[in-house]
Design a protein around this motif. Structure first.
Motif, PDB file in Angstrom:
ATOM      1  N   ALA A  96      36.700 -21.930  43.086  1.00 48.77           N
ATOM      2  CA  ALA A  96      36.044 -21.102  42.072  1.00 48.77           C
ATOM      3  C   ALA A  96      35.836 -19.705  42.633  1.00 48.77           C
ATOM      4  O   ALA A  96      35.531 -19.543  43.819  1.00 48.77           O
ATOM      5  CB  ALA A  96      34.715 -21.728  41.673  1.00 48.77           C
ATOM      6  N   GLY A  97      36.049 -18.690  41.787  1.00 50.87           N
ATOM      7  CA  GLY A  97      35.883 -17.309  42.242  1.00 50.87           C
ATOM      8  C   GLY A  97      36.572 -16.330  41.316  1.00 50.87           C
ATOM      9  O   GLY A  97      37.032 -16.690  40.235  1.00 50.87           O
ATOM     10  N   SER A  98      36.667 -15.087  41.767  1.00 49.31           N
ATOM     11  CA  SER A  98      37.317 -14.025  40.999  1.00 49.31           C
ATOM     12  C   SER A  98      38.735 -13.838  41.513  1.00 49.31           C
ATOM     13  O   SER A  98      38.968 -13.813  42.725  1.00 49.31           O
ATOM     14  CB  SER A  98      36.547 -12.714  41.133  1.00 49.31           C
ATOM     15  OG  SER A  98      35.270 -12.862  40.554  1.00 49.31           O
ATOM     16  N   TYR A  99      39.664 -13.661  40.567  1.00 43.52           N
ATOM     17  CA  TYR A  99      41.076 -13.565  40.941  1.00 43.52           C
ATOM     18  C   TYR A  99      41.775 -12.430  40.211  1.00 43.52           C
ATOM     19  O   TYR A  99      41.431 -12.086  39.088  1.00 43.52           O
ATOM     20  CB  TYR A  99      41.793 -14.891  40.654  1.00 43.52           C
ATOM     21  CG  TYR A  99      41.339 -15.965  41.598  1.00 43.52           C
ATOM     22  CD1 TYR A  99      41.894 -16.069  42.864  1.00 43.52           C
ATOM     23  CD2 TYR A  99      40.314 -16.833  41.248  1.00 43.52           C
ATOM     24  CE1 TYR A  99      41.450 -17.030  43.758  1.00 43.52           C
ATOM     25  CE2 TYR A  99      39.868 -17.788  42.137  1.00 43.52           C
ATOM     26  CZ  TYR A  99      40.444 -17.881  43.393  1.00 43.52           C
ATOM     27  OH  TYR A  99      39.994 -18.824  44.276  1.00 43.52           O
ATOM     28  N   ARG A 143      42.946 -22.011  33.778  1.00 45.20           N
ATOM     29  CA  ARG A 143      43.312 -20.734  33.155  1.00 45.20           C
ATOM     30  C   ARG A 143      44.832 -20.690  33.046  1.00 45.20           C
ATOM     31  O   ARG A 143      45.542 -21.293  33.835  1.00 45.20           O
ATOM     32  CB  ARG A 143      42.826 -19.537  33.983  1.00 45.20           C
ATOM     33  CG  ARG A 143      41.327 -19.497  34.293  1.00 45.20           C
ATOM     34  CD  ARG A 143      40.408 -19.479  33.084  1.00 45.20           C
ATOM     35  NE  ARG A 143      40.551 -18.365  32.192  1.00 45.20           N
ATOM     36  CZ  ARG A 143      39.722 -17.347  32.094  1.00 45.20           C
ATOM     37  NH1 ARG A 143      38.672 -17.268  32.882  1.00 45.20           N
ATOM     38  NH2 ARG A 143      39.928 -16.403  31.201  1.00 45.20           N
ATOM     39  N   ASP A 177      36.179 -20.809  37.205  1.00 50.54           N
ATOM     40  CA  ASP A 177      35.061 -21.691  37.527  1.00 50.54           C
ATOM     41  C   ASP A 177      35.567 -23.035  38.024  1.00 50.54           C
ATOM     42  O   ASP A 177      36.709 -23.433  37.740  1.00 50.54           O
ATOM     43  CB  ASP A 177      34.178 -21.900  36.294  1.00 50.54           C
ATOM     44  CG  ASP A 177      33.509 -20.616  35.834  1.00 50.54           C
ATOM     45  OD1 ASP A 177      33.172 -19.774  36.695  1.00 50.54           O
ATOM     46  OD2 ASP A 177      33.331 -20.447  34.614  1.00 50.54           O
ATOM     47  N   SER A 195      43.017  -9.947  35.649  1.00 52.93           N
ATOM     48  CA  SER A 195      41.859 -10.291  36.470  1.00 52.93           C
ATOM     49  C   SER A 195      40.996 -11.244  35.671  1.00 52.93           C
ATOM     50  O   SER A 195      40.852 -11.104  34.453  1.00 52.93           O
ATOM     51  CB  SER A 195      41.034  -9.038  36.785  1.00 52.93           C
ATOM     52  OG  SER A 195      41.813  -8.097  37.473  1.00 52.93           O
ATOM     53  N   PHE A 196      40.418 -12.227  36.347  1.00 54.63           N
ATOM     54  CA  PHE A 196      39.572 -13.199  35.655  1.00 54.63           C
ATOM     55  C   PHE A 196      38.711 -13.959  36.653  1.00 54.63           C
ATOM     56  O   PHE A 196      38.946 -13.930  37.857  1.00 54.63           O
ATOM     57  CB  PHE A 196      40.415 -14.177  34.835  1.00 54.63           C
ATOM     58  CG  PHE A 196      41.462 -14.903  35.627  1.00 54.63           C
ATOM     59  CD1 PHE A 196      41.172 -16.099  36.279  1.00 54.63           C
ATOM     60  CD2 PHE A 196      42.739 -14.379  35.732  1.00 54.63           C
ATOM     61  CE1 PHE A 196      42.148 -16.758  37.012  1.00 54.63           C
ATOM     62  CE2 PHE A 196      43.719 -15.031  36.457  1.00 54.63           C
ATOM     63  CZ  PHE A 196      43.422 -16.231  37.106  1.00 54.63           C
ATOM     64  N   ARG A 197      37.731 -14.626  36.124  1.00 57.24           N
ATOM     65  CA  ARG A 197      36.858 -15.525  36.881  1.00 57.24           C
ATOM     66  C   ARG A 197      37.370 -16.940  36.650  1.00 57.24           C
ATOM     67  O   ARG A 197      37.686 -17.322  35.525  1.00 57.24           O
ATOM     68  CB  ARG A 197      35.425 -15.378  36.381  1.00 57.24           C
ATOM     69  CG  ARG A 197      34.478 -16.371  36.941  1.00 57.24           C
ATOM     70  CD  ARG A 197      33.694 -15.818  38.101  1.00 57.24           C
ATOM     71  NE  ARG A 197      32.882 -16.901  38.650  1.00 57.24           N
ATOM     72  CZ  ARG A 197      32.790 -17.158  39.930  1.00 57.24           C
ATOM     73  NH1 ARG A 197      33.389 -16.393  40.805  1.00 57.24           N
ATOM     74  NH2 ARG A 197      32.059 -18.152  40.362  1.00 57.24           N
TER      75      ARG A 197
END
Length: 157
Positions: free
Chosen positions: A82-85, A107, A102, A98-100
């Motif tokens: 989990a994190g920001s990518y 996604r 969870d 760009s997305f988060r």
């Protein structure tokens, strides 16, 4: 005349060989794809285009890591904590997304290759985060699994 027949035979042999390399369709794999490990999410990459114009493959990155290559008419996936990518191509050209992500979330990133005119060469890749997930899954139904592109695999393939 013989040269024409030899060329035709070579094209047919190539088509048969390439068909053998194609993986199973997403619709037949849905029940075989392993579950997401605890604390991770999953990112699918897919390219609906199947025309020769979009045949060139480019390396794709998730943050700084190369995770695979796009392939027309195919999909693959990677699992990440989990994190920001940020997803883009190898050289950070074109538009990425760009997305988060969870834990437990999936996604979907649709890849589109832009043609550079009549040369058939591929310019930038554009990427789009597809929501809702049902839309992406419907678009992927007939796409082929391209597991060789990423470190994650569907068991037995």
């Amino acid at each position: 005349m013989k040269a024409w027949l030899m060329k035709l035979a070579a094209v047919a042999a190539t088509a048969v060989a390439l068909a053998g390399c194609a993986g199973p369709q997403y619709q037949s794999l849905q029940g075989r794809i392993p579950p997401i490990a605890q604390g991770n999410g999953r990112i699918y990459f897919y390219q609906q285009q199947t025309t020769p114009v979009a045949a060139a493959q480019q390396k794709l990155r998730v943050n700084q890591d190369v995770v695979g290559r796009n392939k027309p008419g195919s999909f693959f996936f990677v699992d990440r904590p989990a994190g920001s990518y940020v997803v883009t191509n190898l050289y950070w050209t074109g538009e990425g997304v760009s997305f988060r992500l969870d834990a437990g979330q999936t996604r979907y990133v649709r890849v589109t290759a832009e043609s550079l005119g009549s040369t058939g060469a591929v310019g930038n890749l554009s990427m789009e985060l597809v929501d809702p997930p049902e839309r992406a899954e419907a678009e992927m139904l007939r796409l082929r699994y391209w597991g060789a592109a990423s470190p994650e695999r569907v068991p037995g393939l």
